[in-house]
Design a protein around this motif. Structure first.
Motif, mmCIF file in Angstrom:
data_model
loop_
_atom_site.group_PDB
_atom_site.id
_atom_site.type_symbol
_atom_site.label_atom_id
_atom_site.label_comp_id
_atom_site.label_asym_id
_atom_site.label_seq_id
_atom_site.Cartn_x
_atom_site.Cartn_y
_atom_site.Cartn_z
ATOM 1 N N LEU A 148 0.833 -1.195 0.000
ATOM 2 C CA LEU A 148 0.000 0.000 0.000
ATOM 3 C C LEU A 148 0.873 1.252 0.000
ATOM 4 O O LEU A 148 1.781 1.395 0.825
ATOM 5 N N ASN A 202 -7.281 1.487 0.610
ATOM 6 C CA ASN A 202 -7.092 0.531 1.697
ATOM 7 C C ASN A 202 -8.213 -0.510 1.720
ATOM 8 O O ASN A 202 -7.974 -1.723 1.705
ATOM 9 N N ASN A 242 -2.471 1.586 -6.029
ATOM 10 C CA ASN A 242 -2.630 0.514 -5.053
ATOM 11 C C ASN A 242 -3.438 -0.656 -5.609
ATOM 12 O O ASN A 242 -3.131 -1.821 -5.341
#
Length: 248
Positions: free
Chosen positions: A12, A63, A92
Motif C-alpha cells: 500500500l 485501503n 494501489n
C-alpha cells in the motif's frame, strides 16, 4: 508499505508520509480499520465468486478497496473524486493485482459538477465535495454522478453486488438517494459512516421499503452495517461484534 495478510503479500502506497490513514497502516503493519474489514470478511467470504462485486464509495487511497478485491469479492468498483488521491488509489489497486474499475468522480443524488473542500492536510479522508449550482465551472472541479447512472454505464449484467461501503463525509443521504435502483435490484449489505443520528434516521426512512435494519455499528465516527431483512445469524454476528468492540 509492504505486509502480509491471510498469506497474501499486500503493498500500500500513501498519499503522503504524514497522512493519518497511511500513518496507521505503517504503525500496525496491516490494513487500516482491520477490525471492520475482518468483520466484513466473516460476513461475506462465502459470497466471493468471479461475478461478485463490491462498490467502494469514497475509496480514498484504496485501503478498503484492495482488501475487498483480495478477500471479499471478484470485482471492485472504486469511486474517489480527489485527483491526487485517485492516482494513489489506482496505483494501489494495480500493484496488488485487484480486479477493479477506479472512477474519478463523486456520487450524489444528481449529475453535475462539484468542488473539493479540504479540511486537513494530514487527513485527506476528511475532504468533502460540494455541489456547484449556477456558477462558472473551473478545471479543478470534479464530476458528480448518481450510482445508478454509473452502474448502468460501466457494470456488466453478470455482476452481483454483495455490499456497498460509503464514506463520504456527510453526503451519505444524497449518495443513497442516487443509488436506489441498484439497492432495489441487489439488496446489498450497506456499510455507511454516519456521524449524525438524524442522518441515520433519514437514510433508514429512504430504505424503509426494502426493510433495511442496523445489525452492527462501531468506531468513533460511527460505521453502521445495514442489512435488508436480516437473518437471526446476521443479527447475532453483528451484535457480538458490536459488543466485542464496546468492551475494548
Amino acid at each position: 508499505m509492504e505486509f502480509e495478510f491471510n498469506n497474501k503479500r499486500v503493498v500500500l502506497t500513501g498519499h503522503s508520509e504524514t497522512d493519518e490513514i497511511y500513518q496507521r497502516i505503517k504503525f500496525s503493519h496491516s490494513f487500516y480499520e482491520l477490525d471492520m474489514l475482518s468483520y466484513v470478511l466473516r460476513c461475506h467470504k462465502k459470497q466471493r465468486t468471479a461475478g461478485s462485486m463490491v462498490i467502494d464509495v469514497g475509496a480514498n487511497i484504496g485501503n478498503h478497496s484492495v482488501f475487498f478485491g483480495l478477500f471479499v469479492a471478484g470485482f471492485v468498483l472504486a469511486i474517489e473524486p480527489n485527483p491526487p488521491v485517485f492516482e494513489v488509489l489506482t496505483k494501489n489497486l494495480t500493484q496488488n493485482g485487484v480486479n477493479a474499475l477506479p472512477l474519478k468522480l463523486a456520487l450524489s443524488d444528481q449529475s453535475g459538477k462539484g468542488e473539493i473542500i479540504e479540511h486537513a492536510a494530514d487527513n485527506v479522508g476528511m475532504a468533502q465535495v460540494s455541489m456547484l449550482q449556477g456558477v462558472t465551472v473551473s478545471e479543478d472541479d470534479v464530476d458528480v454522478e448518481t450510482l445508478d447512472r454509473v452502474f448502468h454505464q460501466y457494470v456488466s449484467d453478470d455482476r452481483t453486488v454483495s455490499l456497498i461501503k460509503i464514506d463520504v463525509e456527510g453526503a451519505e443521504r444524497d449518495v443513497i438517494q442516487g443509488s436506489m435502483a441498484v439497492i432495489a435490484a441487489y439488496k446489498p449489505d450497506l456499510y455507511i459512516e454516519i456521524q449524525d443520528p438524524v442522518k441515520l434516521q433519514e437514510i433508514q426512512a429512504l430504505l424503509s421499503g426494502h426493510n433495511y435494519q442496523v445489525v452492527s455499528k462501531w468506531g468513533a465516527t460511527t460505521m453502521y452495517h445495514l442489512v435488508s431483512k436480516p437473518t437471526l445469524q446476521q443479527r447475532f454476528r453483528g451484535a457480538a461484534f458490536w459488543m466485542s468492540n464496546l468492551c475494548v
